[in-house]
Design a protein around this motif. Structure first.
Motif, PDB file in Angstrom:
ATOM      1  N   SER A 195       0.815  -1.221   0.000  1.00 48.29           N
ATOM      2  CA  SER A 195       0.000   0.000   0.000  1.00 48.29           C
ATOM      3  C   SER A 195       0.840   1.259   0.000  1.00 48.29           C
ATOM      4  CB  SER A 195      -0.926   0.011   1.220  1.00 48.29           C
ATOM      5  OG  SER A 195      -1.822  -1.070   1.193  1.00 48.29           O
ATOM      6  N   HIS A 196       1.924   1.276   0.775  1.00 44.08           N
ATOM      7  CA  HIS A 196       2.691   2.500   0.985  1.00 44.08           C
ATOM      8  C   HIS A 196       3.949   2.617   0.127  1.00 44.08           C
ATOM      9  CE1 HIS A 196       0.123   2.431   4.571  1.00 44.08           C
ATOM     10  NE2 HIS A 196       0.354   3.716   4.669  1.00 44.08           N
ATOM     11  N   HIS A 197       4.419   1.484  -0.441  1.00 40.62           N
ATOM     12  CA  HIS A 197       5.679   1.536  -1.188  1.00 40.62           C
ATOM     13  C   HIS A 197       5.557   0.994  -2.606  1.00 40.62           C
ATOM     14  CE1 HIS A 197       8.148   2.838   2.259  1.00 40.62           C
ATOM     15  NE2 HIS A 197       7.296   2.128   2.972  1.00 40.62           N
ATOM     16  N   GLY A 198       4.384   0.552  -2.983  1.00 42.34           N
ATOM     17  CA  GLY A 198       4.174   0.118  -4.357  1.00 42.34           C
ATOM     18  C   GLY A 198       4.937  -1.115  -4.768  1.00 42.34           C
ATOM     19  N   VAL A 199       5.226  -2.004  -3.806  1.00 41.29           N
ATOM     20  CA  VAL A 199       5.957  -3.228  -4.122  1.00 41.29           C
ATOM     21  C   VAL A 199       4.987  -4.395  -4.276  1.00 41.29           C
ATOM     22  CG1 VAL A 199       8.054  -2.484  -2.949  1.00 41.29           C
ATOM     23  CG2 VAL A 199       6.315  -3.735  -1.660  1.00 41.29           C
ATOM     24  N   LYS A 200       5.484  -5.463  -4.877  1.00 37.46           N
ATOM     25  CA  LYS A 200       4.714  -6.695  -5.024  1.00 37.46           C
ATOM     26  C   LYS A 200       5.241  -7.701  -3.993  1.00 37.46           C
ATOM     27  CE  LYS A 200       4.254  -5.804  -9.978  1.00 37.46           C
ATOM     28  NZ  LYS A 200       4.569  -6.293 -11.355  1.00 37.46           N
ATOM     29  N   CYS A 218      -5.675  -8.322   2.070  1.00 38.91           N
ATOM     30  CA  CYS A 218      -4.820  -7.787   1.008  1.00 38.91           C
ATOM     31  C   CYS A 218      -5.512  -7.786  -0.352  1.00 38.91           C
ATOM     32  CB  CYS A 218      -3.529  -8.591   0.927  1.00 38.91           C
ATOM     33  SG  CYS A 218      -2.472  -8.464   2.385  1.00 38.91           S
ATOM     34  N   ARG A 219      -6.796  -8.032  -0.362  1.00 38.91           N
ATOM     35  CA  ARG A 219      -7.513  -8.074  -1.631  1.00 38.91           C
ATOM     36  C   ARG A 219      -7.365  -6.746  -2.383  1.00 38.91           C
ATOM     37  NH1 ARG A 219     -12.285  -9.711   0.107  1.00 38.91           N
ATOM     38  NH2 ARG A 219     -11.721 -11.901  -0.183  1.00 38.91           N
ATOM     39  N   GLY A 220      -7.090  -6.838  -3.682  1.00 38.13           N
ATOM     40  CA  GLY A 220      -6.912  -5.647  -4.501  1.00 38.13           C
ATOM     41  C   GLY A 220      -5.493  -5.127  -4.549  1.00 38.13           C
ATOM     42  N   LEU A 221      -4.610  -5.706  -3.751  1.00 38.49           N
ATOM     43  CA  LEU A 221      -3.207  -5.298  -3.729  1.00 38.49           C
ATOM     44  C   LEU A 221      -2.352  -6.339  -4.451  1.00 38.49           C
ATOM     45  CD1 LEU A 221      -2.946  -4.160   0.011  1.00 38.49           C
ATOM     46  CD2 LEU A 221      -2.974  -2.661  -2.007  1.00 38.49           C
ATOM     47  N   PRO A 222      -1.161  -5.963  -4.920  1.00 34.30           N
ATOM     48  CA  PRO A 222      -0.273  -6.929  -5.585  1.00 34.30           C
ATOM     49  C   PRO A 222       0.414  -7.837  -4.557  1.00 34.30           C
ATOM     50  CG  PRO A 222       0.781  -4.785  -5.494  1.00 34.30           C
ATOM     51  CD  PRO A 222      -0.615  -4.587  -4.967  1.00 34.30           C
TER      52      PRO A 222
END
Length: 392
Positions: A195-200, A218-222
């Motif tokens: 969410s805060h650092h754009g990592v997978k 974590c649904r919707g996040l990579p």
């Protein structure tokens, strides 16, 4: 004939009732007195013994008997955490360690790999799969089940946010990076980092209950949450983090663990290891913790970690904030106590005593400094790399 007494520097703390004592009671009272602890005394760390069988049980079973007799309601104490601190600082754990239960655990540790791949899921069955309702009510909103970082924090929520932020800064996360989270729990780090650092983030856990809730959170996040033993991890990652999982690896498996991390970590990657450790080497896990809380667990020492990772990594930084775990555990205990009226619909009164004993004795162990909390920043050997200045 005068009543026998035991001498003590503070008579208000330790007094013998006007009755005849047996040998077991006398021995245990003398041991407690050496730590400044009394029975039926006025201090918060004094014991109230309700069943005289307690004394023999302690001498025969040590810490296992201490914990089980508390679960059975044989004794109480207003401040179990303070009691634990005093007993450990007086080294009574070492004195009471010489009993069959402890040496049986030592023998098992020497003869068997208690953390082998076919045993890896046992701790989940006993502990992490107890019920997500318990952990939702006990932990912070992000469900971090590891030590918070209480620097500039006044509550559990901020302390856990500080910890997640500290981990991300030590990893030096960059958008688009692939990150491996070994022992991801309920997805607290994965959710925050994505969410805060754009990592997978790829998270692995041995708990089905954790996997289900982590996927939901974590649904919707990579974020990819896998039910998987660390030995089966494949792929390549820019960064690796492990928070509160290394305690389940075991000395016999340290080489396999660090070899796996080296294999999946890119040459210029960073690995942050967050783990509880003991102040000195102990051959076996406490028998009560082993039986009721963390089966097959084994805490490392800092020296053992350094020895095991030396062929694979350079230690860039070590930070110890073990005293923060004392505060974290007390915050969990307070939240558990508030939630108990609702939790008691699913859990027994004996479970409540067991869980309180676990949280409070661990708090006392960290306060005594017998237990530590280390964060290590590791980077691969034989690589050209820039100077690393660890954040705090």
């Amino acid at each position: 004939m005068s009543t026998p007494t035991v001498q003590h520097t503070d008579k208000s703390v330790f007094q013998i009732p006007q009755r005849r004592m047996g040998r077991n009671e006398r021995s245990v009272r003398m041991l407690l007195a050496s730590a400044g602890v009394g029975v039926e005394g006025k201090q918060a760390f004094d014991l109230d013994v309700h069943d005289s069988r307690f004394y023999r049980r302690i001498l025969q079973q040590g810490s296992l008997g201490m914990g089980e007799s508390y679960m059975d309601g044989w004794w109480d104490c207003s401040s179990i955490d303070s009691l634990t601190t005093r007993l450990l600082q007086a080294n009574l754990d070492e004195i009471l360690r010489h009993n069959p239960q402890f040496w049986l655990q030592v023998l098992r540790t020497r003869l068997f790999n208690l953390q082998s791949s076919h045993r890896a899921y046992q701790v989940a069955d006993m502990h992490y799969n107890l019920g997500n309702d318990l952990f939702v009510m006990m932990l912070d909103s992000r469900m971090c089940y590891s030590c918070g970082y209480w620097k500039d924090a006044s509550d559990l929520e901020q302390a856990q946010l500080n910890k997640l932020d500290l981990l991300c800064r030590k990893l030096a996360l960059q958008p688009g990076e692939q990150v491996l989270d070994i022992g991801c729990g309920w997805g607290s780090f994965a959710q925050y980092a994505a969410s805060h650092h754009g990592v997978k983030v790829t998270g692995v856990t041995v708990s089905r209950e954790q996997q289900v809730l982590a996927e939901e959170r974590c649904r919707g996040l990579p974020v990819d949450i896998r039910l998987q033993d660390y030995r089966d991890i494949m792929g390549q990652f820019d960064k690796v983090v492990s928070v509160g999982m290394f305690e389940h690896v075991g000395l016999k498996n340290y080489t396999a663990y660090f070899s796996m991390v080296q294999r999946v970590l890119k040459p210029d990657g960073v690995f942050v290891l967050h783990t509880i450790a003991t102040d000195r080497q102990v051959e076996a896990t406490d028998p009560w913790i082993e039986r009721y809380i963390f089966p097959n667990g084994k805490l490392p020492t800092l020296a053992q970690i350094a020895w095991a990772c030396e062929p694979h990594f350079v230690v860039e930084d070590v930070q110890n904030f073990g005293t923060d775990y004392d505060t974290t555990l007390l915050a969990w205990q307070q939240r558990f106590s508030v939630a108990w009226p609702e939790l008691q619909q699913r859990y027994t009164a004996r479970f409540r005593r067991m869980w309180e004993y676990y949280l409070l004795t661990c708090a006392g162990a960290f306060r005594s400094r017998q237990l530590q909390l280390f964060q290590l920043v590791l980077r691969q050997r034989n690589r050209q790399r820039q100077r690393y200045d660890a954040p705090r």
